[in-house]
Scaffold this motif. Structure first.
Motif, PDB file in Angstrom:
ATOM      1  N   ARG A 172       0.847  -1.200   0.000  1.00  0.00           N
ATOM      2  CA  ARG A 172       0.000   0.000   0.000  1.00  0.00           C
ATOM      3  C   ARG A 172       0.877   1.242   0.000  1.00  0.00           C
ATOM      4  O   ARG A 172       1.854   1.326   0.776  1.00  0.00           O
ATOM      5  N   PRO A 173       0.569   2.229  -0.821  1.00  0.00           N
ATOM      6  CA  PRO A 173       1.363   3.466  -0.799  1.00  0.00           C
ATOM      7  C   PRO A 173       1.082   4.254   0.477  1.00  0.00           C
ATOM      8  O   PRO A 173      -0.074   4.399   0.895  1.00  0.00           O
ATOM      9  N   THR A 174       2.128   4.753   1.083  1.00  0.00           N
ATOM     10  CA  THR A 174       1.970   5.494   2.339  1.00  0.00           C
ATOM     11  C   THR A 174       2.527   6.907   2.269  1.00  0.00           C
ATOM     12  O   THR A 174       2.157   7.764   3.068  1.00  0.00           O
ATOM     13  N   LYS A 175       3.430   7.156   1.306  1.00  0.00           N
ATOM     14  CA  LYS A 175       4.088   8.458   1.274  1.00  0.00           C
ATOM     15  C   LYS A 175       4.576   8.747  -0.138  1.00  0.00           C
ATOM     16  O   LYS A 175       5.018   7.843  -0.849  1.00  0.00           O
ATOM     17  N   VAL A 176       4.463  10.008  -0.551  1.00  0.00           N
ATOM     18  CA  VAL A 176       4.980  10.446  -1.844  1.00  0.00           C
ATOM     19  C   VAL A 176       5.870  11.660  -1.613  1.00  0.00           C
ATOM     20  O   VAL A 176       5.441  12.645  -1.004  1.00  0.00           O
ATOM     21  N   GLU A 177       7.091  11.574  -2.092  1.00  0.00           N
ATOM     22  CA  GLU A 177       8.015  12.712  -2.019  1.00  0.00           C
ATOM     23  C   GLU A 177       7.889  13.512  -3.313  1.00  0.00           C
ATOM     24  O   GLU A 177       7.965  12.954  -4.412  1.00  0.00           O
ATOM     25  N   VAL A 178       7.701  14.823  -3.159  1.00  0.00           N
ATOM     26  CA  VAL A 178       7.484  15.691  -4.313  1.00  0.00           C
ATOM     27  C   VAL A 178       8.446  16.862  -4.244  1.00  0.00           C
ATOM     28  O   VAL A 178       8.684  17.425  -3.164  1.00  0.00           O
ATOM     29  N   ASN A 179       8.976  17.226  -5.387  1.00  0.00           N
ATOM     30  CA  ASN A 179       9.780  18.434  -5.502  1.00  0.00           C
ATOM     31  C   ASN A 179       9.084  19.348  -6.502  1.00  0.00           C
ATOM     32  O   ASN A 179       9.140  19.123  -7.710  1.00  0.00           O
ATOM     33  N   GLY A 180       8.395  20.357  -5.989  1.00  0.00           N
ATOM     34  CA  GLY A 180       7.632  21.246  -6.856  1.00  0.00           C
ATOM     35  C   GLY A 180       6.496  20.514  -7.530  1.00  0.00           C
ATOM     36  O   GLY A 180       5.583  20.015  -6.865  1.00  0.00           O
ATOM     37  N   ASP A 181       6.561  20.389  -8.866  1.00  0.00           N
ATOM     38  CA  ASP A 181       5.518  19.722  -9.636  1.00  0.00           C
ATOM     39  C   ASP A 181       5.938  18.327 -10.086  1.00  0.00           C
ATOM     40  O   ASP A 181       5.332  17.761 -10.998  1.00  0.00           O
ATOM     41  N   THR A 182       6.957  17.774  -9.433  1.00  0.00           N
ATOM     42  CA  THR A 182       7.517  16.505  -9.882  1.00  0.00           C
ATOM     43  C   THR A 182       7.570  15.503  -8.733  1.00  0.00           C
ATOM     44  O   THR A 182       8.085  15.818  -7.655  1.00  0.00           O
ATOM     45  N   VAL A 183       7.063  14.314  -8.956  1.00  0.00           N
ATOM     46  CA  VAL A 183       7.154  13.242  -7.970  1.00  0.00           C
ATOM     47  C   VAL A 183       8.571  12.681  -7.983  1.00  0.00           C
ATOM     48  O   VAL A 183       9.130  12.383  -9.052  1.00  0.00           O
ATOM     49  N   GLN A 184       9.148  12.549  -6.819  1.00  0.00           N
ATOM     50  CA  GLN A 184      10.498  12.006  -6.683  1.00  0.00           C
ATOM     51  C   GLN A 184      10.489  10.526  -6.317  1.00  0.00           C
ATOM     52  O   GLN A 184      11.301   9.754  -6.823  1.00  0.00           O
TER      53      GLN A 184
ATOM     54  N   LEU B  77      -1.793  11.863  -1.608  1.00  0.00           N
ATOM     55  CA  LEU B  77      -0.442  11.717  -1.055  1.00  0.00           C
ATOM     56  C   LEU B  77       0.553  12.643  -1.735  1.00  0.00           C
ATOM     57  O   LEU B  77       1.519  13.094  -1.108  1.00  0.00           O
ATOM     58  N   SER B  78       0.329  12.938  -3.013  1.00  0.00           N
ATOM     59  CA  SER B  78       1.268  13.766  -3.769  1.00  0.00           C
ATOM     60  C   SER B  78       0.854  15.227  -3.847  1.00  0.00           C
ATOM     61  O   SER B  78       1.593  16.060  -4.376  1.00  0.00           O
ATOM     62  N   GLY B  79      -0.329  15.556  -3.332  1.00  0.00           N
ATOM     63  CA  GLY B  79      -0.815  16.927  -3.437  1.00  0.00           C
ATOM     64  C   GLY B  79      -1.329  17.279  -4.822  1.00  0.00           C
ATOM     65  O   GLY B  79      -1.515  18.458  -5.144  1.00  0.00           O
TER      66      GLY B  79
ATOM     67  N   LYS C  11       3.866  17.109 -13.362  1.00  0.00           N
ATOM     68  CA  LYS C  11       4.547  16.851 -14.626  1.00  0.00           C
ATOM     69  C   LYS C  11       4.766  15.378 -14.937  1.00  0.00           C
ATOM     70  O   LYS C  11       4.764  14.982 -16.107  1.00  0.00           O
ATOM     71  N   ASN C  12       4.988  14.557 -13.909  1.00  0.00           N
ATOM     72  CA  ASN C  12       5.379  13.170 -14.184  1.00  0.00           C
ATOM     73  C   ASN C  12       4.490  12.152 -13.473  1.00  0.00           C
ATOM     74  O   ASN C  12       4.894  11.017 -13.243  1.00  0.00           O
ATOM     75  N   LEU C  13       3.278  12.570 -13.109  1.00  0.00           N
ATOM     76  CA  LEU C  13       2.297  11.662 -12.501  1.00  0.00           C
ATOM     77  C   LEU C  13       1.106  11.551 -13.437  1.00  0.00           C
ATOM     78  O   LEU C  13       0.526  12.572 -13.845  1.00  0.00           O
ATOM     79  N   LEU C  14       0.748  10.324 -13.790  1.00  0.00           N
ATOM     80  CA  LEU C  14      -0.332  10.093 -14.736  1.00  0.00           C
ATOM     81  C   LEU C  14      -1.365   9.132 -14.142  1.00  0.00           C
ATOM     82  O   LEU C  14      -1.003   8.177 -13.445  1.00  0.00           O
ATOM     83  N   PRO C  15      -2.645   9.338 -14.433  1.00  0.00           N
ATOM     84  CA  PRO C  15      -3.667   8.386 -14.015  1.00  0.00           C
ATOM     85  C   PRO C  15      -3.723   7.220 -14.982  1.00  0.00           C
ATOM     86  O   PRO C  15      -3.541   7.389 -16.187  1.00  0.00           O
ATOM     87  N   ALA C  16      -3.972   6.011 -14.475  1.00  0.00           N
ATOM     88  CA  ALA C  16      -4.009   4.837 -15.352  1.00  0.00           C
ATOM     89  C   ALA C  16      -5.167   3.913 -15.015  1.00  0.00           C
ATOM     90  O   ALA C  16      -5.131   2.719 -15.311  1.00  0.00           O
ATOM     91  N   CYS C  17      -6.202   4.496 -14.431  1.00  0.00           N
ATOM     92  CA  CYS C  17      -7.318   3.664 -13.974  1.00  0.00           C
ATOM     93  C   CYS C  17      -8.618   4.450 -14.198  1.00  0.00           C
ATOM     94  O   CYS C  17      -8.829   5.010 -15.279  1.00  0.00           O
TER      95      CYS C  17
END
Length: 525
Positions: free
Chosen positions: A136-148, A180-182, A447-453
């Motif tokens: 299960r995802p619990t945390k997303v690290e983001v730098n500005g508009d980009t998921v790290q 989680l990613s905002g 910028k680098n997060l896409l929906p796939a569902c």
């Protein structure tokens, strides 16, 4: 507790139908992929939720991607190779193992699971794909508009993994990465004032008004035996429950009568006859198999009586989520107990104690599917949002769906909304065969997060026709190709949409891979 790190070019969180299709697509184009899944079965609606595919009426000829058609062919081939079918069944070009009338391909969830693993096997064995189950995802690290990175937790061991990559795909059933990613997103029902949709509610938006979910289960039947389960804890509540929906329900939820989704008129049903609920989502028709293979048909119970609408399971506190999930389980078990003990029979008696819960079909101890059947997710705020005016026949005046120059696929199904947590009855209205616009797959900022569902740029209303199996597959597959294209050309997904050159090249790639971007001229019928 251990903490490890994994890296690939593309990270897919969620082994749903869309997640599997995205993984196949990206790996086919040579990319490395990490994919996680919350349960121990990949395949989402087809497997852990146990629901045979709901499809458009032309699916045997067109209306699905080449890969999706390969999945369907492999399911039929699996039965041809491994099951003792009758001579008549083997002659059927379009074998339907269960002969359920809701789908042209009613089959067991374990067969779908086996086929998906077969399709992914070359990429597992080459090392191009790594799959992590029970995560299960619990945390997303983001730098500005980009998921790290995305941190996932093993639900069995408690160990954690930090997953890094260049592109991240949210293929979870509820859009778990969005909060989680905002990432900007919406839930529930938009207002009519906001979207102009004919069937949207008036007044303010209703973010907690979401379609009901269902814990499905499978049954077979032995009329001379007694397989009655223990009386569920909340049975009395559910036996007497009357849905408080508008327009009104037809009476108690546990009844052979229920509203017809398209008209809301009372429809009287039975358990066994030619138009019965038993045949509706039947997974196995024993007459398709050699005598003695099956002693009974097997039917998947995903009927109006087991839709849980007392509250949503996202955007509320965890204790409320747990309460509603348990409520959904209790509802399904209570309905089974009612079927076994109190359901009126045509002969004047009560109950069918010979109904047997098939725990093995869904792979759980309690006999309920591993995951609830999810009809509605969080949805990204997208560069383009599909509205009812684009696809609904009433708003189109009976014409064709709006054309999208940025099409990445096609689909068709009624705008089919089940009773909701906002006390709405069915909303089931016709739609035109539609396209899937790339703009609906792109977040307004990230910028680098896409929906796939089911988490794309649709509304509460249009989700009702974009949520079904082949459309979700098409979404995931096209997103998988998009991620690979972006890596090859070192561009962001939004750049592909903004550039005529990149868009044409990407669409050419989709066509090459067997993704249909336009409907053929199918005429009025």
């Amino acid at each position: 507790m251990q903490l490890t790190e994994e890296h690939a070019e593309i990270v897919i969180i969620g082994g749903s139908i869309g997640g599997c299709a995205a993984a196949i697509a990206a790996c086919t184009l040579g990319k490395t992929v990490l994919m996680t899944e919350e349960t121990d079965w990949i395949g989402g609606q087809l497997t852990s939720q146990a629901v045979p595919p709901d499809e458009n009426r032309w699916i045997e000829l067109f209306g699905g991607t080449y890969l999706y058609q390969q999945f369907r062919k492999r399911v039929r081939d699996y039965y041809m190779r491994n099951y003792p079918l009758t001579a008549d069944a083997r002659k059927q070009h379009y074998l339907n193992p269960g002969n359920g009338y809701v789908s042209r391909l009613c089959h067991e969830p374990r067969v779908a699971l086996a086929v998906l693993h077969e399709m992914l096997a070359p990429f597992h064995h080459s090392g191009r794909l790594k799959l992590f189950l029970n995560q299960r995802p619990t945390k997303v690290e983001v730098n500005g508009d980009t998921v790290q990175s995305v941190t996932v937790k093993d639900t069995l061991s408690g160990n954690e993994r930090v997953l890094t990559g260049q592109l991240f795909l949210d293929a979870t059933e509820l859009g778990d990465l969005l909060p989680l990613s905002g990432t900007e997103y919406v839930t529930g029902a938009e207002s009519q004032e906001e979207t102009g949709e004919l069937h949207a509610p008036t007044g303010p938006a209703q973010p907690l008004n979401m379609q009901s979910f269902t814990f499905c289960f499978a049954l077979d039947y032995f009329p001379d035996e007694n397989h009655t389960i223990d009386r569920p804890q909340t049975y009395t509540f559910w036996r007497d429950y009357v849905p408080e929906v508008t327009p009104t329900w037809t009476g108690k939820l546990f009844d052979w009568a229920h509203p017809t989704p398209t008209t809301l008129e009372r429809r009287q049903r039975t358990l066994f006859d030619n138009d019965s609920l038993w045949r509706y989502r039947r997974l196995i028709d024993k007459d398709n198999f050699a005598p003695g293979t099956y002693q009974s048909d097997i039917s998947l119970i995903n009927w109006p009586q087991v839709d849980y609408l007392l509250g949503p399971i996202c955007e509320v506190p965890e204790e409320e989520v747990a309460r509603h999930l348990e409520g959904g389980r209790q509802l399904s078990l209570s309905f089974l107990y009612w079927l076994q003990t109190e359901a009126p029979r045509p002969d004047g008696g009560l109950g069918y104690p010979g109904l047997r819960l098939r725990k093995d079909i869904v792979g759980t101890e309690d006999g309920l599917a591993k995951y609830p059947y999810i009809r509605e997710s969080r949805r990204i705020k997208a560069l383009f949002t599909v509205l009812e005016e684009h696809v609904g026949l009433e708003m189109l005046g009976g014409g064709k769906a709006a054309p999208f120059a940025d099409s990445v696929g096609i689909g068709h199904y009624n705008i089919d909304l089940h009773p909701s947590t906002g006390n709405d009855n069915y909303i089931d209205v016709p739609s035109a065969p539609f396209q899937i616009p790339l703009g609906a797959l792109l977040p307004i900022r990230m910028k680098n997060l896409l929906p796939a569902c089911k988490n794309i740029g649709v509304t509460h209303i249009t989700n009702g026709c974009y949520r079904l199996h082949p459309v979700e597959w098409n979404i995931g597959e096209s997103v998988g190709y998009l991620a690979a294209y972006c890596l090859d050309y070192k561009v962001d997904p939004a750049d592909v949409h903004a550039s005529a050159h990149h868009l044409q090249d990407y669409q050419r790639l989709l066509r090459t891979q067997g993704v249909q971007l336009n409907w053929p001229n199918i005429g009025a019928d």
